[in-house]
Design an enzyme around this catalytic site. Structure first.
Site, PDB file in Angstrom:
ATOM      1  N   ASP A 247       0.407   4.897   1.902  1.00  0.00           N
ATOM      2  CA  ASP A 247      -0.431   5.566   2.903  1.00  0.00           C
ATOM      3  C   ASP A 247      -1.135   6.779   2.315  1.00  0.00           C
ATOM      4  O   ASP A 247      -0.521   7.558   1.575  1.00  0.00           O
ATOM      5  CB  ASP A 247       0.428   6.061   4.080  1.00  0.00           C
ATOM      6  CG  ASP A 247       1.065   4.921   4.853  1.00  0.00           C
ATOM      7  OD1 ASP A 247       0.530   3.812   4.840  1.00  0.00           O
ATOM      8  OD2 ASP A 247       2.112   5.179   5.477  1.00  0.00           O
TER       9      ASP A 247
ATOM     10  N   HIS B 128       0.829  -1.210   0.000  1.00  0.00           N
ATOM     11  CA  HIS B 128       0.000   0.000   0.000  1.00  0.00           C
ATOM     12  C   HIS B 128       0.859   1.253   0.000  1.00  0.00           C
ATOM     13  O   HIS B 128       2.054   1.219   0.278  1.00  0.00           O
ATOM     14  CB  HIS B 128      -0.938   0.028   1.208  1.00  0.00           C
ATOM     15  CG  HIS B 128      -0.246   0.131   2.536  1.00  0.00           C
ATOM     16  ND1 HIS B 128       0.414  -0.928   3.117  1.00  0.00           N
ATOM     17  CD2 HIS B 128      -0.106   1.166   3.399  1.00  0.00           C
ATOM     18  CE1 HIS B 128       0.922  -0.561   4.278  1.00  0.00           C
ATOM     19  NE2 HIS B 128       0.631   0.722   4.472  1.00  0.00           N
TER      20      HIS B 128
ATOM     21  N   ARG C 240       4.893   5.900  15.049  1.00  0.00           N
ATOM     22  CA  ARG C 240       4.831   6.468  13.699  1.00  0.00           C
ATOM     23  C   ARG C 240       4.403   7.925  13.730  1.00  0.00           C
ATOM     24  O   ARG C 240       3.378   8.274  14.326  1.00  0.00           O
ATOM     25  CB  ARG C 240       3.836   5.670  12.856  1.00  0.00           C
ATOM     26  CG  ARG C 240       3.953   6.003  11.390  1.00  0.00           C
ATOM     27  CD  ARG C 240       2.968   5.220  10.584  1.00  0.00           C
ATOM     28  NE  ARG C 240       2.049   6.152   9.990  1.00  0.00           N
ATOM     29  CZ  ARG C 240       1.306   5.888   8.923  1.00  0.00           C
ATOM     30  NH1 ARG C 240       1.371   4.706   8.357  1.00  0.00           N
ATOM     31  NH2 ARG C 240       0.491   6.777   8.431  1.00  0.00           N
TER      32      ARG C 240
ATOM     33  N   HIS D 263       4.729   0.198   0.637  1.00  0.00           N
ATOM     34  CA  HIS D 263       5.345  -0.616   1.683  1.00  0.00           C
ATOM     35  C   HIS D 263       4.395  -1.722   2.131  1.00  0.00           C
ATOM     36  O   HIS D 263       3.201  -1.691   1.829  1.00  0.00           O
ATOM     37  CB  HIS D 263       5.860   0.232   2.852  1.00  0.00           C
ATOM     38  CG  HIS D 263       4.829   1.074   3.526  1.00  0.00           C
ATOM     39  ND1 HIS D 263       4.389   2.274   3.025  1.00  0.00           N
ATOM     40  CD2 HIS D 263       4.156   0.892   4.689  1.00  0.00           C
ATOM     41  CE1 HIS D 263       3.499   2.800   3.840  1.00  0.00           C
ATOM     42  NE2 HIS D 263       3.325   1.982   4.851  1.00  0.00           N
TER      43      HIS D 263
END
Ligand code: SIN
Length: 277
Positions: free
Chosen positions: A101, A99, A268, A253
């Site tokens: 983000d 995907h 994150r 990623h």
């Protein structure tokens, strides 16, 4: 690039390893070099000691402005830091498929600064795919075909009330009613590097604007099969304190889910982005 202490080593496939830097005490020149490596190689990897939340926030802010992620649980005192966490008893991880983000946002987040806090005894690596290289390796015919196209991106099927996550033991992810959609070019020009990148991804891209669903899906599958070739990929193995800074405009990623029964915690920080063209 090399200075007295800093070395940036491009990795086969995707990304660059940054050595000789202390993220908590980096000079402005080192930060500029890291940002340039992220723009050029899609992702930069650093190894070091686990940063305090304050130090991770300060480091991330020097790379780019921070935006708060709407889905992930936040750390108790720091809304800027989301917890990407998998408990021993959970079986579904976050990000366990290729995907990009935030492609469902009109102005997708520029990237992330992800730091490992607790890693499992084995496994839990993250794969990154280089969308500059994937684009460059397309045939001239395919490049001409996709040049004028736009794609539709959505989030409800992943984060919404009846979504993939909501039906698993990741129903803890928030934002079930906040499920944006967006349209972006299939090929974008990275605003920092000036390079062209393929900007469709298997998790959030739902169709090609102006194409029948079957035709759009067939084209997307062809592009995904191309970008999934290992020659465009790097696999990053984490230790506590390792940091990956990735650029959503240039990479995909995939967080490996191969450590069942063990705990993994990442902190994150999401970096703000702008419109794509
Ligand atoms: C993510 O997709 O943001 C998670 C990456 C990871 O946990 O390695």
């Amino acid at each position: 690039m090399h200075t007295d202490t800093l070395a940036i080593r491009p990795l086969e496939g995707c990304g660059a390893l940054v050595e000789g830097i202390d993220a908590a005490r980096a000079t402005d020149a080192e930060i500029d070099a890291v940002r340039a490596a992220v723009y050029d190689r899609g992702v930069a990897f650093l190894h070091g000691a686990v940063l305090t939340p304050e130090a991770q926030i300060a480091f991330a802010k020097r790379i780019g402005p921070i935006v708060v992620n709407r889905y992930f649980p936040k750390t108790e005192r720091y809304p800027e830091i989301a917890k990407v966490e998998k408990a021993e008893a959970q079986t579904t991880n976050i990000g366990g498929g290729w995907h990009t983000d935030h492609s469902y946002d009109t102005c997708p987040a520029m990237g992330s600064v992800l730091m490992a806090v607790v890693t499992p005894p084995t496994g839990g690596d993250t794969l990154f795919a280089n969308m500059y290289a994937a684009y460059d390796a397309l045939s001239d015919e395919m490049k001409a075909k996709i040049a004028p196209l736009k794609a539709h991106h959505a989030s409800a099927h992943v984060f919404g009330e009846a979504s993939v996550y909501a039906q698993t033991d990741r129903a803890d992810l928030a934002g079930h009613k906040d499920t944006p959609e967006a349209i972006h070019p299939v090929v974008i020009t990275h605003p920092g590097s000036g390079k062209k990148a393929l900007y469709v991804n298997p998790s959030f891209t739902t169709g090609i604007v102006g194409m029948a669903p079957d035709e759009g899906r067939a084209l997307l599958m062809e592009l995904y099969a191309h970008a999934m070739q290992p020659r465009f990929h790097t696999r990053f193995s984490w230790a506590p304190g390792s940091i990956a800074i990735w650029d959503n405009r240039a990479t995909w990623h995939f967080a490996m889910n191969d450590y069942q029964g063990h705990y993994r915690l990442m902190h994150r920080i999401t970096l703000d982005g702008g419109p794509l063209s």
